[in-house]
Design a protein around this motif. Structure first.
Motif, short mmCIF file in Angstrom:
data_model
loop_
_atom_site.label_atom_id
_atom_site.label_comp_id
_atom_site.label_asym_id
_atom_site.label_seq_id
_atom_site.Cartn_x
_atom_site.Cartn_y
_atom_site.Cartn_z
N ALA A 91 0.82 -1.22 0.00
CA ALA A 91 0.00 0.00 0.00
C ALA A 91 0.85 1.27 0.00
CB ALA A 91 -0.93 0.01 1.21
N LEU A 92 2.17 1.11 0.04
CA LEU A 92 3.09 2.25 0.07
C LEU A 92 2.86 3.16 1.27
CD1 LEU A 92 3.10 3.15 -3.74
CD2 LEU A 92 4.72 1.70 -2.50
N ILE A 93 2.63 2.53 2.42
CA ILE A 93 2.52 3.26 3.68
C ILE A 93 3.47 2.60 4.68
CG2 ILE A 93 0.14 4.04 3.31
CD1 ILE A 93 -0.83 1.80 5.14
N SER A 94 3.75 3.26 5.79
CA SER A 94 4.67 2.67 6.76
C SER A 94 3.97 1.58 7.57
CB SER A 94 5.24 3.74 7.70
OG SER A 94 4.25 4.15 8.63
N ARG A 95 4.76 0.63 8.05
CA ARG A 95 4.24 -0.44 8.89
C ARG A 95 3.64 0.16 10.16
NH1 ARG A 95 5.45 -2.20 13.34
NH2 ARG A 95 7.44 -1.14 13.40
N ARG A 96 4.29 1.16 10.70
CA ARG A 96 3.80 1.80 11.93
C ARG A 96 2.43 2.46 11.71
NH1 ARG A 96 6.82 6.40 15.64
NH2 ARG A 96 5.20 6.42 17.21
N TYR A 97 2.29 3.15 10.59
CA TYR A 97 1.01 3.80 10.26
C TYR A 97 -0.09 2.75 10.13
CZ TYR A 97 -2.25 6.76 7.59
OH TYR A 97 -3.35 7.46 7.14
N LEU A 98 0.19 1.65 9.43
CA LEU A 98 -0.79 0.58 9.28
C LEU A 98 -1.13 -0.01 10.64
CD1 LEU A 98 -2.56 -1.28 7.61
CD2 LEU A 98 -0.53 -2.70 7.17
#
Length: 83
Positions: free
Chosen positions: A33-40
């Motif tokens: 999803a091209l987002i950070s693991r932390r954000y997810l």
């Protein structure tokens, strides 16, 4: 032409459920999803409940949901009441 909302309220439990059904780890889904693991992780655990349109669309696509799907969206917020 109608402007998209500045953010989308999302259901973290639904994000986690769909990710797990897809058999993906948090790291794998975040990369997809091209987002950070932390954000997810924050989304899935409810620390964050809102997403901007770009990350929301990428996450929805990574989860294999169609563009018109509202499955990840939380209930609409009521406008503030005047006293």
């Amino acid at each position: 032409m109608e402007q998209p909302p500045p953010t989308f309220q999302v259901k973290g439990a639904e994000i986690r459920k769909l990710r797990m059904q897809a058999g993906l780890s948090t790291d794998e889904m975040a990369k997809k999803a091209l987002i950070s693991r932390r954000y997810l992780n924050h989304l899935e655990n409810g620390y964050r409940t809102r997403m901007r349109p770009g990350p929301y669309q990428r996450l929805r696509t990574a989860l294999g949901l169609p563009a018109d799907s509202t499955r990840l969206l939380g209930p609409p917020e009521d406008p503030p009441q005047e006293r």
